[in-house]
Design a protein around this motif. Structure first.
Motif, mmCIF file in Angstrom:
data_model
loop_
_atom_site.group_PDB
_atom_site.id
_atom_site.type_symbol
_atom_site.label_atom_id
_atom_site.label_comp_id
_atom_site.label_asym_id
_atom_site.label_seq_id
_atom_site.Cartn_x
_atom_site.Cartn_y
_atom_site.Cartn_z
ATOM 1 N N PRO A 148 3.706 1.376 9.594
ATOM 2 C CA PRO A 148 3.773 1.593 8.138
ATOM 3 C C PRO A 148 5.134 2.089 7.653
ATOM 4 C CG PRO A 148 2.693 3.457 9.163
ATOM 5 C CD PRO A 148 2.988 2.475 10.271
ATOM 6 N N TRP A 178 0.846 -1.182 0.000
ATOM 7 C CA TRP A 178 0.000 0.000 0.000
ATOM 8 C C TRP A 178 0.886 1.237 0.000
ATOM 9 C CZ3 TRP A 178 -1.243 -4.638 1.925
ATOM 10 C CH2 TRP A 178 -2.555 -5.107 1.751
ATOM 11 N N LYS A 225 -1.741 3.095 3.122
ATOM 12 C CA LYS A 225 -0.845 2.278 3.947
ATOM 13 C C LYS A 225 -1.105 2.534 5.428
ATOM 14 C CE LYS A 225 3.490 1.474 2.951
ATOM 15 N NZ LYS A 225 4.965 1.593 2.748
#
Length: 322
Positions: free
Chosen positions: A100, A66, A71
């Motif tokens: 992330p 992502w 994300k």
């Protein structure tokens, strides 16, 4: 359930929404097929293996497929989902929160939320993020925050930036290699020395680190002049914790115990990415190791984990005794 009260530090959560979305976000570049999973199947496996608690983590590739806000949103959704499982089954599940990376600011916010709002038991990091390994200076703010929190960090391997050999997906051979890469880099680049209050668990007995530790420690001073002595490098390598996932065979366990000492070895199954039958096989190998005393077995199965997970230490069914 048997009386071993195992704490499984290497057990994976497979949120259905994550698994469904993964193919549209790059899939799993390692070539490994995503397994079927549910909380119920996890508990059934745990009951069969004497596992009192499984600390759940999202495996590689995590949320790397992502980008941008998507994300951040997926990491948050995974963490809230896993925290919900812990809330429903506080004695059976724990939560290694996903961050992330390589988004540093987003990761710091997620660490704050995971520990502050979700009461996570620790954080899972992958061995590399788009080819950046965990000892890279770019990750220093994340390590500093985790050290401030005296966090427990579980490092799971990811696919290194090399082509897989045909018929040999990443988890078969490349994952132990990538764990070794990041652990040695973290040590040589001073990440461990600068952050002494973090407990770091390496997957799969640390890859090749225990078995090649003297090689790394004695060769490194010959190519770098900014690192500690060979003796100090060995001491730093031994600061890691090592899980037994897929690593408790008669060929591996003696070398691991000789290097790490009983006190830094933790039980791991790798369920469900290692099928239940494989997890059971390695658990049986661990249990059959006659060279380990009953006290050593108890230490590996659960005692060593209790100081790393204060929440579990407070649960009545998990005792440091026996």
């Amino acid at each position: 359930m048997t009386a071993t009260q195992r704490i499984d530090v290497h057990q994976h959560v497979v949120p259905p929404f994550w698994a469904e979305a993964l193919p549209a976000h790059g899939g799993d570049p390692s070539g490994w097929k995503s397994p079927e999973w549910s909380p119920q199947s996890a508990i059934a496996f745990m009951d069969g293996q004497g596992i009192a608690t499984g600390i759940l983590s999202l495996t590689a590739p995590g949320v790397q497929g992502w980008s941008g806000q998507a994300k951040l949103d997926m990491a948050r959704r995974v963490n809230e989902y896993t925290a919900g499982l812990v809330e429903c089954h506080p004695d059976r599940f724990g939560n290694f929160a996903t961050v992330p990376l390589p988004d540093i600011a987003g990761s710091l916010r997620e660490i704050e939320f995971a520990f502050g709002a979700l009461h996570a038991d620790g954080v899972v990091l992958l061995s590399n993020y788009n080819g950046q390994y965990l000892g890279d200076p770019a990750f220093e703010p994340v390590w500093a925050e985790l050290n401030r929190r005296r966090a427990t960090v579980f490092i799971h391997p990811g696919k290194p930036g090399i082509d897989a050999i045909a018929g040999m997906p990443g988890p078969l051979v490349d994952y132990p290699f990538d764990t070794t890469r990041t652990a040695v880099q973290m040590t040589l680049n001073g990440t461990l020395a600068r952050h002494p209050d973090i407990n770091i668990i390496l997957s799969h007995a640390g890859g090749f680190l225990p078995y090649a530790s003297h090689r790394f420690a004695e060769l490194a001073p010959g190519v770098r002049d900014d690192i500690p002595s060979s003796e100090e490098l060995l001491r730093l390598f031994q600061r890691f914790y090592f899980d037994t996932a897929l690593s408790s065979s008669p060929a591996a366990l003696p070398g691991l115990t000789a290097f790490a000492g009983i006190g830094h070895i933790l039980y791991g199954s790798d369920y469900p990415y290692a099928p239940a039958s494989v997890g059971a096989s390695f658990t049986a190998k661990l249990d059959a190791c006659a060279e380990l005393s009953p006290a050593a077995h108890a230490a590996i199965n659960h005692r060593n984990a209790l100081p790393l997970f204060p929440r579990l230490a407070k649960i009545g069914g998990l005792s440091s005794q026996g």
